[in-house]
Design an enzyme around this catalytic site. Structure first.
Site, PDB file in Angstrom:
ATOM      1  N   LEU A   1       0.839  -1.209   0.000  1.00  0.00           N
ATOM      2  CA  LEU A   1       0.000   0.000   0.000  1.00  0.00           C
ATOM      3  C   LEU A   1       0.869   1.253   0.000  1.00  0.00           C
ATOM      4  O   LEU A   1       2.026   1.216   0.421  1.00  0.00           O
ATOM      5  CB  LEU A   1      -0.918  -0.039   1.220  1.00  0.00           C
ATOM      6  CG  LEU A   1      -1.965  -1.167   1.181  1.00  0.00           C
ATOM      7  CD1 LEU A   1      -2.555  -1.440   2.560  1.00  0.00           C
ATOM      8  CD2 LEU A   1      -3.074  -0.833   0.187  1.00  0.00           C
ATOM      9  N   PRO A   2       0.303   2.397  -0.437  1.00  0.00           N
ATOM     10  CA  PRO A   2       1.157   3.566  -0.678  1.00  0.00           C
ATOM     11  C   PRO A   2       1.779   4.210   0.562  1.00  0.00           C
ATOM     12  O   PRO A   2       2.975   4.467   0.570  1.00  0.00           O
ATOM     13  CB  PRO A   2       0.236   4.544  -1.417  1.00  0.00           C
ATOM     14  CG  PRO A   2      -1.152   4.066  -1.179  1.00  0.00           C
ATOM     15  CD  PRO A   2      -1.067   2.594  -0.948  1.00  0.00           C
TER      16      PRO A   2
ATOM     17  N   THR B   1       6.498   0.418   2.155  1.00  0.00           N
ATOM     18  CA  THR B   1       7.467   1.190   2.935  1.00  0.00           C
ATOM     19  C   THR B   1       6.666   2.060   3.887  1.00  0.00           C
ATOM     20  O   THR B   1       6.022   3.033   3.477  1.00  0.00           O
ATOM     21  CB  THR B   1       8.367   2.037   2.017  1.00  0.00           C
ATOM     22  OG1 THR B   1       8.915   1.179   1.022  1.00  0.00           O
ATOM     23  CG2 THR B   1       9.490   2.695   2.810  1.00  0.00           C
TER      24      THR B   1
ATOM     25  N   LYS C   1      15.040  -0.706   5.053  1.00  0.00           N
ATOM     26  CA  LYS C   1      14.518  -0.206   3.773  1.00  0.00           C
ATOM     27  C   LYS C   1      14.769   1.306   3.628  1.00  0.00           C
ATOM     28  O   LYS C   1      15.107   1.788   2.549  1.00  0.00           O
ATOM     29  CB  LYS C   1      13.016  -0.517   3.686  1.00  0.00           C
ATOM     30  CG  LYS C   1      12.257   0.175   2.583  1.00  0.00           C
ATOM     31  CD  LYS C   1      12.636  -0.306   1.198  1.00  0.00           C
ATOM     32  CE  LYS C   1      11.796   0.400   0.138  1.00  0.00           C
ATOM     33  NZ  LYS C   1      12.306   0.185  -1.213  1.00  0.00           N
TER      34      LYS C   1
ATOM     35  N   LYS D   1       7.969  10.575   0.431  1.00  0.00           N
ATOM     36  CA  LYS D   1       7.455   9.986   1.680  1.00  0.00           C
ATOM     37  C   LYS D   1       8.559   9.166   2.363  1.00  0.00           C
ATOM     38  O   LYS D   1       8.782   9.279   3.565  1.00  0.00           O
ATOM     39  CB  LYS D   1       6.248   9.105   1.343  1.00  0.00           C
ATOM     40  CG  LYS D   1       5.728   8.243   2.453  1.00  0.00           C
ATOM     41  CD  LYS D   1       5.653   6.732   2.264  1.00  0.00           C
ATOM     42  CE  LYS D   1       5.920   6.019   1.043  1.00  0.00           C
ATOM     43  NZ  LYS D   1       5.924   4.585   1.027  1.00  0.00           N
TER      44      LYS D   1
HETATM   45  P1  NAD Z   1       0.828   2.212  -6.155  1.00  0.00           P
HETATM   46  O1  NAD Z   1       0.241   3.511  -5.769  1.00  0.00           O
HETATM   47  O2  NAD Z   1       1.086   1.887  -7.578  1.00  0.00           O
HETATM   48  O3  NAD Z   1      -0.076   1.018  -5.561  1.00  0.00           O
HETATM   49  C1  NAD Z   1      -0.797   1.107  -4.370  1.00  0.00           C
HETATM   50  C2  NAD Z   1      -2.095   0.328  -4.534  1.00  0.00           C
HETATM   51  O4  NAD Z   1      -2.816   0.391  -3.295  1.00  0.00           O
HETATM   52  C3  NAD Z   1      -3.023   0.912  -5.619  1.00  0.00           C
HETATM   53  O5  NAD Z   1      -3.478  -0.111  -6.461  1.00  0.00           O
HETATM   54  C4  NAD Z   1      -4.170   1.530  -4.818  1.00  0.00           C
HETATM   55  O6  NAD Z   1      -5.402   1.497  -5.510  1.00  0.00           O
HETATM   56  C5  NAD Z   1      -4.179   0.628  -3.595  1.00  0.00           C
HETATM   57  N1  NAD Z   1      -4.820   1.251  -2.437  1.00  0.00           N
HETATM   58  C6  NAD Z   1      -4.661   2.518  -1.968  1.00  0.00           C
HETATM   59  N2  NAD Z   1      -5.414   2.705  -0.865  1.00  0.00           N
HETATM   60  C7  NAD Z   1      -6.065   1.530  -0.626  1.00  0.00           C
HETATM   61  C8  NAD Z   1      -6.977   1.091   0.373  1.00  0.00           C
HETATM   62  N3  NAD Z   1      -7.374   1.890   1.353  1.00  0.00           N
HETATM   63  N4  NAD Z   1      -7.445  -0.179   0.298  1.00  0.00           N
HETATM   64  C9  NAD Z   1      -7.043  -1.010  -0.700  1.00  0.00           C
HETATM   65  N5  NAD Z   1      -6.173  -0.655  -1.677  1.00  0.00           N
HETATM   66  C10 NAD Z   1      -5.693   0.600  -1.627  1.00  0.00           C
HETATM   67  O7  NAD Z   1       2.182   2.091  -5.285  1.00  0.00           O
HETATM   68  P2  NAD Z   1       3.458   1.150  -5.588  1.00  0.00           P
HETATM   69  O8  NAD Z   1       4.440   1.914  -6.413  1.00  0.00           O
HETATM   70  O9  NAD Z   1       2.999  -0.200  -6.001  1.00  0.00           O
HETATM   71  O10 NAD Z   1       4.063   1.077  -4.088  1.00  0.00           O
HETATM   72  C11 NAD Z   1       3.441   0.314  -3.061  1.00  0.00           C
HETATM   73  C12 NAD Z   1       4.362   0.349  -1.842  1.00  0.00           C
HETATM   74  O11 NAD Z   1       5.630  -0.238  -2.175  1.00  0.00           O
HETATM   75  C13 NAD Z   1       4.674   1.771  -1.345  1.00  0.00           C
HETATM   76  O12 NAD Z   1       4.763   1.753   0.053  1.00  0.00           O
HETATM   77  C14 NAD Z   1       6.030   2.072  -1.990  1.00  0.00           C
HETATM   78  O13 NAD Z   1       6.756   3.029  -1.242  1.00  0.00           O
HETATM   79  C15 NAD Z   1       6.686   0.703  -1.980  1.00  0.00           C
HETATM   80  N6  NAD Z   1       7.671   0.469  -3.014  1.00  0.00           N
HETATM   81  C16 NAD Z   1       7.466   0.863  -4.314  1.00  0.00           C
HETATM   82  C17 NAD Z   1       8.442   0.575  -5.292  1.00  0.00           C
HETATM   83  C18 NAD Z   1       8.261   0.977  -6.738  1.00  0.00           C
HETATM   84  O14 NAD Z   1       9.263   0.917  -7.487  1.00  0.00           O
HETATM   85  N7  NAD Z   1       7.081   1.361  -7.199  1.00  0.00           N
HETATM   86  C19 NAD Z   1       9.597  -0.113  -4.939  1.00  0.00           C
HETATM   87  C20 NAD Z   1       9.762  -0.540  -3.617  1.00  0.00           C
HETATM   88  C21 NAD Z   1       8.790  -0.245  -2.663  1.00  0.00           C
END
Ligand code: NAD
Length: 303
Positions: free
Chosen positions: A64-65, A94, A169, A238
Site C-alpha cells: 500500500l502507498p 514502505t 529499507k 514519503k
Molecule cells: P501504487 O500507488 O502503484 O499502488 C498502491 C495500490 O494500493 C493501488 O493499487 C491503490 O489502488 C491501492 N490502495 C490505496 N489505498 C487503498 C486502500 N485503502 N485499500 C485497498 N487498496 C488501496 O504504489 P506502488 O508503487 O505499487 O508502491 C506500493 C508500496 O511499495 C509503497 O509503500 C512504496 O513506497 C513501496 N515500493 C514501491 C516501489 C516501486 O518501485 N514502485 C519499490 C519498492 C517499494
C-alpha cells in the site's frame, strides 16, 4: 498456501501475479476495481473488503502507498484486524519503523503477528521475482511464509524486532534517492558544459561515480525522456521524510538526506507527486536551461 493480497498497484500487481503463478491460492482486494480484474482473470478470488479477505486466509500481505493507508487497512473499520481467520499480517510497503511498531502492537491484541517485509528492486524486480525482501518479526513466522516469499524475491532476515526491516529499507532508499538526485545534478552540469550524456554515462559506469541511476535509470528512462520507471516521486519523498524522522529520533545527523528531500519536494511541487521519480532531474534542467536527452542521430564514431 492460502494468501490474501491487498494493494494491487505497480508493485502489488506483479507480486500477486507471481504468487498465483507459483500455485498459491490468492484472495485479493484493492479499492480500484480495475486493479482487481487482471488478477481474477489469472485465477485469484476477489474479496469485498480487507475484513472479508482476512476471514478467508491466515496470511495477509499488503503493498500500500503510505503509512496511514497501511494503518487504516490493518486496524480500521472493516480492516484486517476484524478478520476471523487471519494470523499474520505481512507489510510489503514502505511504512517506517514507528508505524510498523504501532501496527504490531495493535494487531497483537487480536493475536495477529505483524511482519514487516519492505521490498527493493523496483517494478522490474517485482515483475521478475528478484526483489530484496527485508523481513523482521518472529523467525518461526517468517519461516512459515518463506515458500510464498520465494515467489517474489530473496528474503533477508533482518531481526525479530518489529520495524527493523523498515529501518533497513529507509537506509536503502535514502541511498537510492541520493544516487538519483546527485546524478541529476552531475548530468545537467555535464550537458550544459557541452558533454554528450551517453559518453558521460559510459565513463561514469566505468569509473567510481557509478550507481543505480547511472547504471540503469538515466540510460533507460531519462535519456529517452520516457520517465516510466514505475515509482512516483511522491512515494520516494514519503520515504525520505520517514528516513529523516527516524534519523532525528535516533540522534543521527542527516544533512545529505535533508538536501535530497528538498530536491524531491521541489519536483513534487513543480511536476506533481504522481510523476515518476526520474522527473526529479527536471527542476535542475529548468534552472540550467538544458535537457539531459540522447542526441537524435547516433551514427558511428568518426575515425
Ligand atoms: P501504487 O500507488 O502503484 O499502488 C498502491 C495500490 O494500493 C493501488 O493499487 C491503490 O489502488 C491501492 N490502495 C490505496 N489505498 C487503498 C486502500 N485503502 N485499500 C485497498 N487498496 C488501496 O504504489 P506502488 O508503487 O505499487 O508502491 C506500493 C508500496 O511499495 C509503497 O509503500 C512504496 O513506497 C513501496 N515500493 C514501491 C516501489 C516501486 O518501485 N514502485 C519499490 C519498492 C517499494
Amino acid at each position: 498456501m492460502d494468501i490474501g493480497f491487498i494493494g494491487l498497484g505497480q508493485m502489488g500487481f506483479h507480486m500477486a501475479r507471481r504468487l498465483v503463478e507459483a500455485g498459491h491460492r490468492l484472495v485479493v482486494f484493492d479499492n480500484r476495481r480495475e486493479a482487481i480484474e487482471p488478477l481474477t482473470a489469472l485465477g485469484a478470488q476477489a474479496a469485498a473488503s480487507p475484513r472479508e479477505l482476512a476471514d478467508a486466509v491466515e496470511t495477509v500481505m499488503v503493498s500500500l502507498p503510505t503509512p496511514d493507508v497501511v494503518l487504516a487497512v490493518a486496524t480500521g473499520a472493516s480492516g484486517v484486524i476484524e478478520g476471523k481467520r487471519v494470523r499474520r499480517f505481512v507489510d510489503l510497503s514502505t511504512t517506517g519503523a514507528v508505524m510498523a511498531k504501532r501496527i504490531f502492537e495493535a494487531l497483537k491484541t487480536r493475536n495477529i503477528v505483524q511482519i514487516d517485509c519492505p521490498v527493493s528492486g523496483g517494478v522490474t524486480g517485482a515483475a521478475k521475482g528478484t526483489l530484496a525482501l527485508m523481513a523482521s518479526g518472529p523467525r518461526a513466522e517468517i519461516n512459515a511464509i518463506e515458500p510464498a516469499l520465494a515467489a517474489i524475491g530473496k528474503t533477508f532476515f533482518i531481526s525479530e524486532r518489529p520495524g527493523a526491516g523498515q529501518t533497513m529499507k529507509l537506509c536503502n532508499n535514502f541511498l537510492s534517492a541520493a544516487a538519483m538526485t546527485a546524478t541529476s545534478e552531475a548530468m545537467v552540469m555535464g550537458v550544459k558544459a557541452g558533454l554528450d550524456p551517453r559518453i558521460m554515462l559510459d565513463v561514469i559506469n566505468s569509473g567510481t561515480g557509478r550507481n543505480t541511476a547511472t547504471e540503469d535509470k538515466f540510460g533507460r528512462v531519462v535519456l529517452p525522456r520516457t520517465f516510466n520507471l514505475g515509482f512516483t516521486v511522491g512515494l520516494m519523498t514519503k520515504d525520505l521524510k520517514l528516513c529523516l524522522g527516524e534519523g532525528k529520533a535516533l540522534g543521527v545527523p542527516m544533512q545529505v538526506a535533508e538536501a535530497v528531500t528538498q530536491l524531491l519536494q521541489t519536483a513534487c511541487d513543480e511536476n506533481g507527486p504522481d510523476k515518476d521519480l526520474t522527473t526529479v532531474v527536471q527542476p535542475v534542467e529548468r534552472r540550467a536551461g538544458v535537457e539531459v536527452r540522447a542526441p537524435r542521430a547516433s551514427g558511428p564514431l568518426p575515425k
